[in-house]
Design a protein around this motif. Structure first.
Motif, short mmCIF file in Angstrom:
data_model
loop_
_atom_site.label_atom_id
_atom_site.label_comp_id
_atom_site.label_asym_id
_atom_site.label_seq_id
_atom_site.Cartn_x
_atom_site.Cartn_y
_atom_site.Cartn_z
N LEU A 6 4.80 -1.18 1.42
CA LEU A 6 4.72 -0.53 0.11
C LEU A 6 3.26 -0.26 -0.19
O LEU A 6 2.38 -1.03 0.24
CB LEU A 6 5.30 -1.43 -0.98
CG LEU A 6 6.81 -1.72 -1.03
CD1 LEU A 6 7.60 -0.43 -1.11
CD2 LEU A 6 7.27 -2.58 0.12
N GLY A 8 0.71 0.96 -3.55
CA GLY A 8 0.66 1.35 -4.95
C GLY A 8 -0.10 0.36 -5.81
O GLY A 8 -0.98 -0.35 -5.33
N GLU A 36 6.24 -0.02 -7.03
CA GLU A 36 6.25 -0.50 -5.65
C GLU A 36 6.42 -2.01 -5.60
O GLU A 36 7.05 -2.54 -4.67
CB GLU A 36 4.96 -0.08 -4.94
CG GLU A 36 4.67 1.41 -4.99
CD GLU A 36 3.96 1.81 -6.29
OE1 GLU A 36 3.85 3.02 -6.55
OE2 GLU A 36 3.51 0.91 -7.04
N TYR A 52 2.32 -5.23 1.24
CA TYR A 52 1.99 -4.44 0.05
C TYR A 52 0.53 -4.05 0.07
O TYR A 52 -0.36 -4.90 -0.10
CB TYR A 52 2.32 -5.27 -1.19
CG TYR A 52 2.34 -4.51 -2.50
CD1 TYR A 52 2.03 -3.16 -2.58
CD2 TYR A 52 2.67 -5.15 -3.69
CE1 TYR A 52 2.06 -2.47 -3.78
CE2 TYR A 52 2.71 -4.48 -4.90
CZ TYR A 52 2.40 -3.14 -4.94
OH TYR A 52 2.42 -2.48 -6.14
N HIS A 131 6.91 3.07 2.20
CA HIS A 131 7.46 3.59 0.95
C HIS A 131 6.30 3.81 -0.03
O HIS A 131 5.53 2.90 -0.32
CB HIS A 131 8.47 2.62 0.33
CG HIS A 131 9.04 3.12 -0.96
ND1 HIS A 131 9.89 4.21 -1.04
CD2 HIS A 131 8.87 2.69 -2.25
CE1 HIS A 131 10.24 4.41 -2.30
NE2 HIS A 131 9.63 3.51 -3.06
N THR A 133 5.15 6.01 -3.80
CA THR A 133 5.62 6.76 -4.97
C THR A 133 4.52 7.73 -5.42
O THR A 133 3.41 7.73 -4.87
CB THR A 133 5.96 5.83 -6.15
OG1 THR A 133 4.75 5.38 -6.78
CG2 THR A 133 6.79 4.64 -5.69
N ASP A 259 13.84 1.67 -8.95
CA ASP A 259 13.19 0.86 -7.92
C ASP A 259 14.23 0.01 -7.19
O ASP A 259 14.14 -0.19 -5.97
CB ASP A 259 12.13 -0.03 -8.56
CG ASP A 259 11.09 0.76 -9.33
OD1 ASP A 259 10.77 1.89 -8.90
OD2 ASP A 259 10.61 0.27 -10.36
#
Length: 321
Positions: A6, A8, A36, A52, A131, A133, A259
């Protein structure tokens, strides 16, 4: 299964304990939010390994975020720190019906300084899915450049790309820039997960079929359009269908439902499930999150998810192809 990455901005979250305008609220509870971050929590609770990519201020909110990442088994090796910028945070109101008031404090935040140098440190061989956003590219020009560089590196390493536009107009300098950047990222994705209203902003149609056709014709491999109470419409060039969502007992808070949907889709994809099974799982987790207060409290463990899908009925829908 490979790890899922992820990228973000996680933020401190202060939730009002009483109804009324935020300026009049006296008591808040503390948590962590961010699109995220919510997806990462959802994936981890389902047993997936998650990394992350983010940047935090060296402050109490940044340290709280790391503590909660560790509590939720989210790897911290992709995050970095800065003494020069603060960790972003947000205030969230309490409402009996509809969406609560939300106010962001994220301008010039630590995450807005994410750059190519942060991405060059990543070993992409560990990750099967990225992933992202629309929030990260909206934070700053530096973060926008880093977003495209991250996508480039993911493609070079054959990492699948999932994109949820998660449109936040207040973060962009103007609508034209927002739409252009969003579409450039969408067209590079393997899984594109817009809400129907977001897609209408991006390509001027509210028809799920037209939305899917538009992005499939531009190279997207799988388009999954969230259509609220009617579930989701999915298409990939080989199949297309409308998948109903689950009947909720009550709606407590709509924040985080999208989400949860993304966590369901990504977990299923990582497990090699079919597109219809992925959308069913996404709908189930989205519905579970709708029935919980907070941004990620309703995201289930595997046991709770299986029990929910076994005992709750699907809503009736107009059907699909």
């Amino acid at each position: 299964m490979k790890k899922i990455m992820l990228a973000g901005e996680p933020m401190g979250l202060f939730i009002a304990k009483e109804e009324g305008p935020l300026e009049a609220v006296s008591t808040f509870s503390a948590a962590v939010a961010g699109a995220e971050f919510n997806v990462a929590v959802g994936l981890s609770r389902l047993g997936h390994e998650v990394g992350y990519l983010t940047k935090l201020g060296n402050d109490p909110l940044g340290k709280r975020i790391v503590r909660l990442m560790e509590e939720n088994a989210i790897a911290t090796d992709l995050l970095s720190w800065t003494d020069d910028r603060p960790t972003g945070f947000m205030l969230k109101g309490k409402a009996k019906k509809g969406d609560p008031d939300i106010f962001y404090f994220r301008k010039n935040s630590a995450a807005s300084t994410i750059s190519r140098e942060d991405i060059d440190k990543i070993d992409f061989s560990k990750y099967g899915i990225l992933h992202i956003t629309g929030i990260l590219p909206a934070l700053s020009e530096t973060a926008r450049d880093a977003s495209f560089y991250l996508i480039q590196k993911a493609k070079e390493n054959r990492t699948m790309i999932s994109f949820d536009p998660n449109i936040r107009p207040q973060l962009w300098p103007n609508r034209e820039t927002m739409v252009s950047i969003m579409n450039r990222i969408a067209e590079q994705s393997d899984y594109f997960l817009p809400g129907v209203k977001e897609a209408e902003i991006m390509m001027q149609s509210s028809s799920p079929e037209a939305i899917a056709e538009y992005y499939l014709s531009r190279g997207v491999k799988n388009v999954i359009v969230k259509i609220g109470k009617d579930g989701a419409y999915a298409a990939n060039g080989k199949e297309s269908f409308t998948c109903p969502t689950y009947q909720e007992e009550r709606i407590v808070d709509t924040v985080g439902a999208g989400d949860g949907f993304a966590a369901g889709i990504l977990s299923a994809v990582n497990e090699g499930l079919s597109l219809i099974d992925a959308v069913l799982r996404g709908n189930a987790i989205g519905t579970m999150q709708l029935q919980s207060e907070g941004d990620n409290e309703g995201l289930p463990t595997r046991v709770k998810l299986n029990a929910f899908m076994r005992t709750h009925a699907l809503k009736k829908t107009g059907g699909g192809k």
